[in-house]
Design a protein around this motif. Structure first.
Motif, PDB file in Angstrom:
ATOM      1  N   MET A 311      65.223  11.174  75.665  1.00 44.90           N
ATOM      2  CA  MET A 311      65.617  11.713  76.963  1.00 44.90           C
ATOM      3  C   MET A 311      66.211  13.114  76.761  1.00 44.90           C
ATOM      4  O   MET A 311      66.378  13.585  75.635  1.00 44.90           O
ATOM      5  N   HIS A 312      66.540  13.763  77.872  1.00 40.16           N
ATOM      6  CA  HIS A 312      66.974  15.162  77.838  1.00 40.16           C
ATOM      7  C   HIS A 312      68.166  15.384  76.911  1.00 40.16           C
ATOM      8  O   HIS A 312      68.209  16.354  76.144  1.00 40.16           O
ATOM      9  N   SER A 313      69.136  14.497  76.943  1.00 40.60           N
ATOM     10  CA  SER A 313      70.346  14.684  76.133  1.00 40.60           C
ATOM     11  C   SER A 313      70.119  14.428  74.644  1.00 40.60           C
ATOM     12  O   SER A 313      71.036  14.611  73.835  1.00 40.60           O
ATOM     13  N   ASP A 314      68.888  14.015  74.276  1.00 41.82           N
ATOM     14  CA  ASP A 314      68.559  13.797  72.868  1.00 41.82           C
ATOM     15  C   ASP A 314      68.134  15.087  72.168  1.00 41.82           C
ATOM     16  O   ASP A 314      67.690  15.044  71.010  1.00 41.82           O
ATOM     17  N   LYS A 315      68.249  16.225  72.847  1.00 45.59           N
ATOM     18  CA  LYS A 315      67.771  17.494  72.278  1.00 45.59           C
ATOM     19  C   LYS A 315      68.311  17.768  70.876  1.00 45.59           C
ATOM     20  O   LYS A 315      67.555  18.199  70.000  1.00 45.59           O
ATOM     21  N   PRO A 316      69.609  17.548  70.602  1.00 46.11           N
ATOM     22  CA  PRO A 316      70.076  17.795  69.235  1.00 46.11           C
ATOM     23  C   PRO A 316      69.372  16.920  68.198  1.00 46.11           C
ATOM     24  O   PRO A 316      68.959  17.411  67.139  1.00 46.11           O
ATOM     25  N   GLY A 317      69.229  15.629  68.490  1.00 44.95           N
ATOM     26  CA  GLY A 317      68.560  14.728  67.561  1.00 44.95           C
ATOM     27  C   GLY A 317      67.098  15.070  67.385  1.00 44.95           C
ATOM     28  O   GLY A 317      66.547  14.951  66.280  1.00 44.95           O
ATOM     29  N   ILE A 318      66.446  15.482  68.469  1.00 47.69           N
ATOM     30  CA  ILE A 318      65.043  15.885  68.377  1.00 47.69           C
ATOM     31  C   ILE A 318      64.904  17.110  67.490  1.00 47.69           C
ATOM     32  O   ILE A 318      64.004  17.192  66.642  1.00 47.69           O
ATOM     33  N   LEU A 319      65.818  18.065  67.645  1.00 45.51           N
ATOM     34  CA  LEU A 319      65.771  19.274  66.816  1.00 45.51           C
ATOM     35  C   LEU A 319      66.017  18.926  65.344  1.00 45.51           C
ATOM     36  O   LEU A 319      65.375  19.487  64.448  1.00 45.51           O
ATOM     37  N   MET A 320      66.937  18.006  65.082  1.00 45.91           N
ATOM     38  CA  MET A 320      67.151  17.557  63.702  1.00 45.91           C
ATOM     39  C   MET A 320      65.855  17.030  63.111  1.00 45.91           C
ATOM     40  O   MET A 320      65.477  17.367  61.972  1.00 45.91           O
ATOM     41  N   ARG A 321      65.179  16.191  63.855  1.00 47.73           N
ATOM     42  CA  ARG A 321      63.942  15.589  63.364  1.00 47.73           C
ATOM     43  C   ARG A 321      62.870  16.645  63.123  1.00 47.73           C
ATOM     44  O   ARG A 321      62.169  16.599  62.103  1.00 47.73           O
ATOM     45  N   GLU A 322      62.765  17.595  64.039  1.00 48.75           N
ATOM     46  CA  GLU A 322      61.765  18.652  63.881  1.00 48.75           C
ATOM     47  C   GLU A 322      62.064  19.518  62.662  1.00 48.75           C
ATOM     48  O   GLU A 322      61.152  19.871  61.892  1.00 48.75           O
ATOM     49  N   MET A 323      63.325  19.854  62.464  1.00 45.97           N
ATOM     50  CA  MET A 323      63.687  20.702  61.330  1.00 45.97           C
ATOM     51  C   MET A 323      63.523  19.969  59.999  1.00 45.97           C
ATOM     52  O   MET A 323      63.106  20.559  58.994  1.00 45.97           O
ATOM     53  N   LEU A 324      63.844  18.673  59.984  1.00 51.61           N
ATOM     54  CA  LEU A 324      63.655  17.901  58.757  1.00 51.61           C
ATOM     55  C   LEU A 324      62.180  17.704  58.441  1.00 51.61           C
ATOM     56  O   LEU A 324      61.770  17.761  57.274  1.00 51.61           O
ATOM     57  N   LEU A 325      61.372  17.477  59.472  1.00 56.99           N
ATOM     58  CA  LEU A 325      59.931  17.334  59.251  1.00 56.99           C
ATOM     59  C   LEU A 325      59.348  18.637  58.705  1.00 56.99           C
ATOM     60  O   LEU A 325      58.505  18.623  57.790  1.00 56.99           O
ATOM     61  N   ASP A 326      59.810  19.764  59.232  1.00 62.06           N
ATOM     62  CA  ASP A 326      59.365  21.064  58.720  1.00 62.06           C
ATOM     63  C   ASP A 326      59.787  21.240  57.260  1.00 62.06           C
ATOM     64  O   ASP A 326      59.029  21.776  56.441  1.00 62.06           O
ATOM     65  N   LEU A 327      60.998  20.780  56.923  1.00 58.68           N
ATOM     66  CA  LEU A 327      61.471  20.860  55.537  1.00 58.68           C
ATOM     67  C   LEU A 327      60.548  20.072  54.609  1.00 58.68           C
ATOM     68  O   LEU A 327      60.158  20.566  53.534  1.00 58.68           O
TER      69      LEU A 327
END
Length: 352
Positions: A311-327
């Motif tokens: 949901m919308h308020s999950d933005k921080p967690g979503i960004l964590m996942r995206e940055m870790l996947l990129d790593l």
């Protein structure tokens, strides 16, 4: 993602133990499923290596320290902080063979804790806001294992939506479930998140750590995520009090971590005893753990797989996942996910 099965995550420093604990002699910890021995060298600096002697695999943490080298309890072999065998009593050789060596790890002391990286680090130990600032004290709060994955804890620390429900009895209000808006600013290796959060003072009425008699207050927060599993949340109250929490999750195995938490505050022991500060934050952490320890160890990073909803308020967690996947992708790794077994096929025979 299973946290111990992604090799790149070993290329970061993690706090493993309060440095004061090494005064008693060698200690053992587990990181990413690997046994690690810690001890102090002759200069009083911490050293870290695999907790297995290369001779007959005895645990070095059961041994002693002699002139800065760890001494194996089985046959007395000695190893320095580089892993080199400096002495073995069964021979008169001054220099033991080079093959007599154990795996040593990167090890530093900072903020009163021992930090270890199991592989060549790609990031330094974080520089925490408030550390060393005049007028601030550091209070040691928690050092104990928790039964959830590190990323679950990190997401929780940036999740404004859970406050109303998980923390209803301490500082949330479940009749007001709409979370505070946030502003997220990414940087290389993490992100900053800013928010103003209206909270109740229910817990403060029981364990008074904020100088206010109001039933509600506003927290002005600046939270910083340091990839992969460290956060600092800097809370400023209207009174000017700053309560700045550092939370670190060091993976033990796929389903558990060592929680290390300390806090910086711009007050004194005479104003609020450390015991009260710890009790306040423990009540909050206990509420979080009651839920987090019920979650699954796997935290899927790839959103395209739709293994979890958001949901919308999950933005921080979503960004964590995206940055870790990129790593992972930058280091040539694929996300390790659960392997679901093949459905069982049963043969049913009908009696005539």
């Amino acid at each position: 993602m299973f946290q111990t099965q992604q090799p790149v995550l070993k290329k970061f420093y993690y706090p493993v133990m309060p440095a004061s604990m090494l005064a008693e002699g060698p200690r053992s910890v587990t990181m990413f499923g690997e046994p690690v021995v810690l001890w102090l060298d002759e200069a009083g600096r911490p050293s870290a290596a695999v907790d297995r002697c290369c001779h007959r695999t005895a645990k070095l943490s059961k041994g002693t320290v002699n002139r800065g080298s760890i001494v194996c309890p089985y046959h007395g072999w000695q190893f320095d902080g580089t892993g080199k065998c400096t002495y073995f009593p069964q021979s008169e050789l001054e220099n033991p063979p080079k093959v007599y060596k154990i795996k040593a790890y990167h090890c530093e002391e900072r903020y009163g804790h021992v930090w270890v990286a199991l592989d060549d680090p790609i990031a330094d130990i974080p520089a925490f806001k408030r550390a060393g600032e005049p007028g601030f004290r550091q209070i040691e709060e928690f050092y104990h294992p928790i039964g959830c994955s590190a990323l679950r804890l990190m997401e929780n620390s940036f999740d404004n939506a859970h406050i109303a429900f998980v923390h209803h009895n301490t500082f949330g209000e479940n009749t007001d479930p709409v979370p505070a808006e946030m502003n997220i600013v990414p940087f290389d290796g993490g992100f900053d998140m800013y928010a103003e959060i209206r909270v109740t003072n229910k817990l403060n009425n029981v364990v008074k750590v904020i100088d206010t008699e109001e039933t509600e207050t506003v927290r002005r927060t600046h939270s910083r995520w340091f990839m992969p599993f460290i956060r600092q949340t800097d809370i400023t109250y209207p009174t000017g009090l700053v309560h700045s929490i550092v939370t670190c999750a060091t993976p033990i195995d796929d389903e558990s971590c060592m929680l290390t938490q300390f806090v910086f505050r711009n007050d004194t022991e005479a104003d609020v005893p450390a015991e009260k500060v710890i009790a306040f934050d423990k009540a909050v952490v206990d509420e979080d753990m009651a839920v987090l320890e019920s979650t699954e160890a796997n935290v899927p990073l790839d959103l395209k797989l739709r293994m979890e909803t958001h949901m919308h308020s999950d933005k921080p967690g979503i960004l964590m996942r995206e940055m870790l996947l990129d790593l992972l992708e930058r280091y040539g790794e694929r996300e390790v996910l659960p392997q679901f077994g093949t459905p069982q096929v049963y043969k049913i025979e009908l009696k005539k």
